[in-house]
Design an enzyme around this catalytic site. Structure first.
Site, short mmCIF file in Angstrom:
data_model
loop_
_atom_site.label_atom_id
_atom_site.label_comp_id
_atom_site.label_asym_id
_atom_site.label_seq_id
_atom_site.Cartn_x
_atom_site.Cartn_y
_atom_site.Cartn_z
N SER A 256 0.92 -1.08 -0.01
CA SER A 256 0.03 0.11 0.06
C SER A 256 0.98 1.07 0.08
O SER A 256 2.20 0.98 -0.19
CB SER A 256 -1.06 0.00 1.21
OG SER A 256 -0.16 0.35 2.40
N LYS A 257 0.13 2.33 0.27
CA LYS A 257 1.14 3.62 0.01
C LYS A 257 1.82 3.80 1.17
O LYS A 257 2.79 4.37 0.94
CB LYS A 257 0.11 4.61 -0.17
CG LYS A 257 -0.82 4.84 -1.54
CD LYS A 257 -1.48 5.95 -1.88
CE LYS A 257 -2.50 5.79 -2.90
NZ LYS A 257 -3.78 5.61 -2.41
N ARG A 258 1.82 3.04 2.11
CA ARG A 258 2.72 3.43 3.57
C ARG A 258 4.00 2.78 3.21
O ARG A 258 5.06 3.18 3.59
CB ARG A 258 2.01 2.66 4.73
CG ARG A 258 0.99 3.98 5.31
CD ARG A 258 0.15 2.92 6.42
NE ARG A 258 -0.67 2.02 5.62
CZ ARG A 258 -1.32 0.95 5.92
NH1 ARG A 258 -0.69 0.68 7.28
NH2 ARG A 258 -2.00 0.38 5.24
#
Ligand code: GLU
Length: 480
Positions: A256-258
Site C-alpha cells: 500500500s502507499k505506506r
C-alpha cells in the site's frame, strides 16, 4: 458476443501500480479477444476528488502503451464516461428500484447512525443497518414518509437486502462464491447529496455500457454480492467477474502507499522503461505456461488469458523489476537514449560527442539497469577525476605493481591499432614473454584506468578510452 471490459478508476489519487495492473489485464484481455476496453472515471465521491488524478491515469496508461477504445477524452457510443456527468441516470434507476420495492428511503441523521453503531458495538454484534428499527420508510409508514419528503428532509436510498438466503456468483479466478444475505448490509445506493454510491453507479454503468467481464482488484470482492443483488433486482444479466490477487510487499504484507512509493508515475521517474514495467506488472499474478519472462506488449496480448491468473497474492519483487529493466536496456537501440544520457552528463558539466556517449553506452549496457546509471557507473569514461576504490587498490596494487606497469607501458604506447584484439594479443605476448600471471597486470591496469573493480572488459574499455588517455593515466599514476 464481443468482449467489452472497462478500467474504472476513481480519481481519488494518482495511479497506483496495482491500478496499472488492473488496467493492463483489462486491456490485454480485450485485445486478445478482439474486443473493446474502455475507460470510465468513477468520480461520484466528490469529497475524495484529487485534482490532476484523471490526467495522471490517462497519461500513465498511454505511456504504458494502452489506448482506450472509449473514454472521457475520446467519447464513444455509451458516454458520457465520467460518472459525475451521468447522475440523472442513476436517479432514474434508483427510482425504478424504489417503485419495485427493491430499495427504500431512510431518513436517519449521521448522529442517529453513530448511535446505532455504538449500540451494536456494545452488544458485540456486527454493525448493520436495521430497517425495522431505524427511521426508514418501513418504520415511518407511507404518510410520515411523504410528510418528511414534502418538508424537504434529507434522505438516502438503501438497497433492500433479503434477511437471509444464499447469494451465489462465480469468479473466473476464484471459482464459485457463496455469501449469506444475512451478512450483507442494506447498502446505500443514493446519498442524501443526490449522488449515487459506487455500487449503484458501477452496476448501472456496467449494464448500460454492455460490459461482459468485470476485471478488478480483490479488494472489490466483498462488494460483488451487493452488485449481484442489484443485477437481480433490475433483472439484468450479470457480467462475468474476475478478481485479481492482491499485490504484496516482500514481507507478504499488503502493498500500500505506506510502503515505499507505489505510484506508477514514480516508476517512470525512477527511469524504468514503459515496456519493462508493463512486462513486469503483467507477470504479477498471471503466469503463462512456459518459464519465459520477457514479453513485449503484442506477445502479452497474444498469450494473455484470465484462467492463468492466480488466486494467491503476488509479491512485488523490485530486484526482478530491475533485472527486467536491464534486459530491456540491453536490447534498446542506443541512439534513442543518447539524448537522455547527454542530459545527465550536462548536469555535471560534461561535454562529449554523441558518438562517444553511444560507444560508452554499448560498452557498459550489460552491466547496468538504468540509463541514468551511465554517468556514475562509467565516470572514468567522462572525467579524469574519478575516485579510486581503496579496497581494490589495497588488494591489487602490490609492491611489484609499479615495476610491472612501467614495463608494459612502452608496449601499450607502441600499439598502432588500439583495439580490443590488438591489445589482447600484445598483453598475452607480454605475459608469456615475461612469465607474469595476467592478473598481475589486469587488476592494476583496471585500477589505474577506471578506479574500480567492476566494469566492462578491460581491453574493450581501453579501446573506447583511446590510447592517449590510457597512456596518460598510467604515467600520472606512476608519477604520483
Ligand atoms: N471505482 C473503483 C476503483 O476505484 C472501480 C472498481 C471496479 O472496477 O468495479 O477501483
Amino acid at each position: 458476443m464481443s468482449v467489452r471490459v472497462r478500467f474504472a478508476p476513481s480519481p481519488t489519487g494518482y495511479l497506483h501500480i496495482g491500478g496499472l495492473r488492473t488496467a493492463l489485464y483489462n486491456y490485454l484481455f480485450a485485445r486478445h479477444h478482439g474486443g473493446e476496453c474502455l475507460l470510465r472515471i468513477e468520480d461520484t465521491d466528490q469529497t475524495r476528488f484529487v485534482e490532476g488524478a484523471e490526467e495522471n491515469i490517462v497519461d500513465i496508461c498511454r505511456w504504458a502503451g494502452m489506448e482506450f477504445d472509449e473514454s472521457p477524452e475520446h467519447g464513444g457510443p455509451f458516454g458520457p464516461y465520467r460518472q459525475s456527468e451521468r447522475t440523472e441516470l442513476y436517479r432514474y434507476y434508483a427510482n425504478i428500484l424504489l417503485e419495485a420495492h427493491m430499495a427504500y428511503r431512510a431518513f436517519d441523521t449521521s448522529e442517529e447512525l453513530d448511535a446505532m453503531r455504538d449500540r451494536q458495538k456494545n452488544a458485540g454484534i456486527a454493525a448493520k443497518y436495521d430497517r425495522t428499527v431505524m427511521r426508514s420508510e418501513y418504520t415511518l409508514g407511507a404518510q410520515e414518509t411523504q410528510r418528511l419528503l414534502d418538508g424537504g428532509e434529507d434522505y438516502c436510498i438503501r438497497l433492500k437486502v433479503p434477511a437471509s438466503g444464499d447469494i451465489r456468483f462465480s469468479d473466473i479466478v476464484r471459482g464459485e462464491i457463496t455469501v449469506n444475505a444475512r451478512d450483507i448490509d442494506d447498502q446505500i445506493l443514493m446519498k442524501s447529496d443526490g449522488f449515487p454510491t459506487y455500487h449503484l453507479a458501477n452496476v448501472v454503468d456496467d449494464h448500460l455500457m454492455k460490459i461482459t467481464h468485470v476485471i478488478r482488484g480483490e479488494e472489490w470482492l466483498p462488494s460483488t454480492p451487493k452488485h449481484v443483488l442489484l443485477y437481480k433486482a433490475f433483472n439484468w444479466d450479470m457480467p462475468q467477474f474476475a478478481h485479481l490477487p492482491l499485490l504484496l510487499n516482500q514481507d507478504k504484507s499488503k502493498m500500500s502507499k505506506r510502503f515505499g512509493d507505489v505510484l506508477a508515475k514514480s516508476f517512470r521517474e525512477k527511469g524504468y522503461f514503459a515496456d519493462a514495467l508493463v512486462n513486469f506488472v503483467a507477470l504479477l499474478g498471471w503466469n503463462p505456461t512456459s518459464d519465459r519472462e520477457i514479453f513485449s506488449l503484442p506477445e502479452l496480448i497474444e498469450s494473455f488469458s484470465l484462467d492463468k491468473v492466480n488466486k494467491a497474492g503476488a509479491v512485488f519483487d523490485t530486484k526482478k523489476l530491475d533485472w527486467m529493466n536491464s534486459q530491456y536496456l540491453r536490447e534498446k537501440d542506443p541512439s534513442a537514449y543518447i539524448n537522455s544520457i547527454q542530459q545527465f552528463l550536462q548536469k555535471q558539466n560534461i561535454l562529449v560527442e554523441d558518438s562517444y556517449v553511444e560507444r560508452v553506452f554499448v560498452l557498459i549496457k550489460e552491466r547496468i539497469s538504468f540509463i541514468h546509471e551511465v554517468p556514475h557507473f562509467a565516470d572514468y569514461m567522462f572525467t579524469d577525476s574519478y575516485a579510486i576504490d581503496e579496497e581494490y587498490k589495497a588488494k591489487h596494487w602490490t609492491s611489484e605493481s609499479p615495476e610491472i606497469i612501467e614495463k608494459i607501458l612502452p608496449f601499450i604506447s607502441s600499439i598502432q591499432d588500439f583495439t580490443h584484439d590488438t591489445i589482447n594479443t600484445m598483453m598475452s605476448d607480454f605475459t608469456k614473454e615475461q612469465s607474469i600471471q595476467s592478473k598481475l597486470i589486469i587488476h592494476p591496469l583496471r585500477l589505474i584506468l577506471t578506479g574500480k573493480p567492476v566494469g566492462a572488459g578491460l581491453y574493450d574499455t581501453m579501446e573506447v578510452l583511446g590510447k592517449q588517455k590510457c597512456v596518460q593515466r598510467i604515467q600520472n599514476f606512476l608519477n604520483n
